[in-house]
Write a protein that holds these residues in place. Structure first.
Motif, PDB file in Angstrom:
ATOM      1  N   MET A   1      -6.299   0.960 -13.625  1.00  9.98           N
ATOM      2  CA  MET A   1      -6.535  -0.323 -13.552  1.00  9.98           C
ATOM      3  C   MET A   1      -6.177  -0.623 -15.090  1.00  9.98           C
ATOM      4  N   HIS A   2      -5.264  -1.699 -15.307  1.00 11.27           N
ATOM      5  CA  HIS A   2      -5.053  -2.076 -16.807  1.00 11.27           C
ATOM      6  C   HIS A   2      -5.429  -3.440 -16.925  1.00 11.27           C
ATOM      7  N   TYR A   3      -5.955  -3.883 -17.882  1.00  9.51           N
ATOM      8  CA  TYR A   3      -6.454  -5.171 -18.340  1.00  9.51           C
ATOM      9  C   TYR A   3      -5.432  -5.670 -19.265  1.00  9.51           C
ATOM     10  N   PHE A   4      -5.264  -7.026 -19.460  1.00  2.82           N
ATOM     11  CA  PHE A   4      -4.347  -7.584 -20.215  1.00  2.82           C
ATOM     12  C   PHE A   4      -5.027  -8.495 -20.973  1.00  2.82           C
ATOM     13  N   ASN A   5      -4.582  -8.796 -22.359  1.00  7.39           N
ATOM     14  CA  ASN A   5      -4.984  -9.835 -23.063  1.00  7.39           C
ATOM     15  C   ASN A   5      -4.086 -11.240 -22.772  1.00  7.39           C
ATOM     16  N   SER A   6      -4.282 -11.753 -21.765  1.00 10.50           N
ATOM     17  CA  SER A   6      -3.242 -13.022 -21.340  1.00 10.50           C
ATOM     18  C   SER A   6      -4.153 -14.020 -20.667  1.00 10.50           C
ATOM     19  N   THR A   7      -3.386 -15.101 -20.927  1.00 12.72           N
ATOM     20  CA  THR A   7      -4.022 -16.546 -20.242  1.00 12.72           C
ATOM     21  C   THR A   7      -3.896 -16.545 -18.774  1.00 12.72           C
ATOM     22  N   ALA A   8      -2.608 -15.622 -18.303  1.00 12.83           N
ATOM     23  CA  ALA A   8      -2.493 -15.736 -16.762  1.00 12.83           C
ATOM     24  C   ALA A   8      -2.827 -14.703 -16.126  1.00 12.83           C
ATOM     25  N   ILE A   9      -2.858 -13.343 -16.530  1.00 10.23           N
ATOM     26  CA  ILE A   9      -3.100 -12.131 -15.779  1.00 10.23           C
ATOM     27  C   ILE A   9      -4.340 -11.329 -16.310  1.00 10.23           C
ATOM     28  N   ASN A  10      -5.293 -11.387 -15.726  1.00 11.20           N
ATOM     29  CA  ASN A  10      -6.747 -10.477 -16.114  1.00 11.20           C
ATOM     30  C   ASN A  10      -6.388  -9.013 -16.046  1.00 11.20           C
ATOM     31  N   ALA A  11      -5.825  -8.729 -14.888  1.00 12.14           N
ATOM     32  CA  ALA A  11      -5.647  -7.311 -14.768  1.00 12.14           C
ATOM     33  C   ALA A  11      -4.607  -6.809 -13.708  1.00 12.14           C
ATOM     34  N   ALA A  12      -4.172  -5.641 -13.558  1.00 13.23           N
ATOM     35  CA  ALA A  12      -3.223  -5.056 -12.683  1.00 13.23           C
ATOM     36  C   ALA A  12      -3.410  -3.515 -12.386  1.00 13.23           C
ATOM     37  N   ARG A  13      -2.722  -3.364 -11.121  1.00 17.81           N
ATOM     38  CA  ARG A  13      -3.072  -1.732 -10.827  1.00 17.81           C
ATOM     39  C   ARG A  13      -1.834  -1.607  -9.963  1.00 17.81           C
ATOM     40  N   TYR A  14      -1.011  -0.361 -10.298  1.00 13.53           N
ATOM     41  CA  TYR A  14      -0.043   0.023  -9.774  1.00 13.53           C
ATOM     42  C   TYR A  14      -0.239   1.441  -9.080  1.00 13.53           C
ATOM     43  N   GLU A  15       0.243   1.462  -7.812  1.00 15.23           N
ATOM     44  CA  GLU A  15       0.243   2.682  -7.094  1.00 15.23           C
ATOM     45  C   GLU A  15       1.625   3.338  -6.972  1.00 15.23           C
ATOM     46  N   MET A  16       1.761   4.360  -7.725  1.00 16.30           N
ATOM     47  CA  MET A  16       3.027   4.977  -7.769  1.00 16.30           C
ATOM     48  C   MET A  16       3.840   5.532  -6.475  1.00 16.30           C
ATOM     49  N   ALA A  17       2.976   5.942  -5.627  1.00 14.79           N
ATOM     50  CA  ALA A  17       3.295   6.516  -4.392  1.00 14.79           C
ATOM     51  C   ALA A  17       4.013   5.536  -3.377  1.00 14.79           C
ATOM     52  N   THR A  18       3.153   4.320  -3.655  1.00 15.54           N
ATOM     53  CA  THR A  18       3.691   3.343  -2.454  1.00 15.54           C
ATOM     54  C   THR A  18       4.553   2.287  -3.111  1.00 15.54           C
ATOM     55  N   GLY A  19       4.301   1.826  -4.506  1.00 13.33           N
ATOM     56  CA  GLY A  19       4.941   0.922  -5.177  1.00 13.33           C
ATOM     57  C   GLY A  19       4.257  -0.428  -4.919  1.00 13.33           C
ATOM     58  N   ASN A  20       3.067  -0.235  -4.729  1.00 17.98           N
ATOM     59  CA  ASN A  20       2.241  -1.423  -4.562  1.00 17.98           C
ATOM     60  C   ASN A  20       1.868  -1.927  -5.838  1.00 17.98           C
ATOM     61  N   LEU A  21       1.942  -3.075  -6.327  1.00 19.02           N
ATOM     62  CA  LEU A  21       1.303  -3.823  -7.314  1.00 19.02           C
ATOM     63  C   LEU A  21       0.357  -4.734  -6.913  1.00 19.02           C
ATOM     64  N   THR A  22      -0.811  -4.563  -7.723  1.00 20.71           N
ATOM     65  CA  THR A  22      -1.836  -5.655  -7.388  1.00 20.71           C
ATOM     66  C   THR A  22      -2.049  -6.363  -8.742  1.00 20.71           C
ATOM     67  N   ILE A  23      -2.232  -7.556  -8.788  1.00 23.81           N
ATOM     68  CA  ILE A  23      -2.373  -8.451 -10.136  1.00 23.81           C
ATOM     69  C   ILE A  23      -3.523  -9.357  -9.859  1.00 23.81           C
TER      70      ILE A  23
END
Length: 65
Positions: A1-23
């Motif tokens: 999980m990666h957390y952002f200093n952003s007014t739009a995006i709080n966090a995101a996770r990327y699954e390399m094996a599947t290419g699934n990005l969750t924001i």
């Protein structure tokens, strides 16, 4: 999980094996899945000066949520 200093995006996770990005967005707090995202898009999001702008240009409307 990666957390952002952003007014739009709080966090995101990327699954390399599947290419699934969750924001997780700051406005709703909900997570949305974007399947089939290449790793270079994930790396671009991580290094973008503005995560929200990068999302709008490279992810939104490019990958099904």
């Amino acid at each position: 999980m990666h957390y952002f200093n952003s007014t739009a995006i709080n966090a995101a996770r990327y699954e390399m094996a599947t290419g699934n990005l969750t924001i997780w967005f700051t406005s709703s707090g909900q997570g949305y899945d974007y399947p089939g995202v290449p790793s270079y898009i994930w790396n671009g999001l991580l290094s973008a000066a503005s995560a929200g702008t990068y999302f709008n240009l490279h992810i939104r409307d490019q990958y099904a949520a």
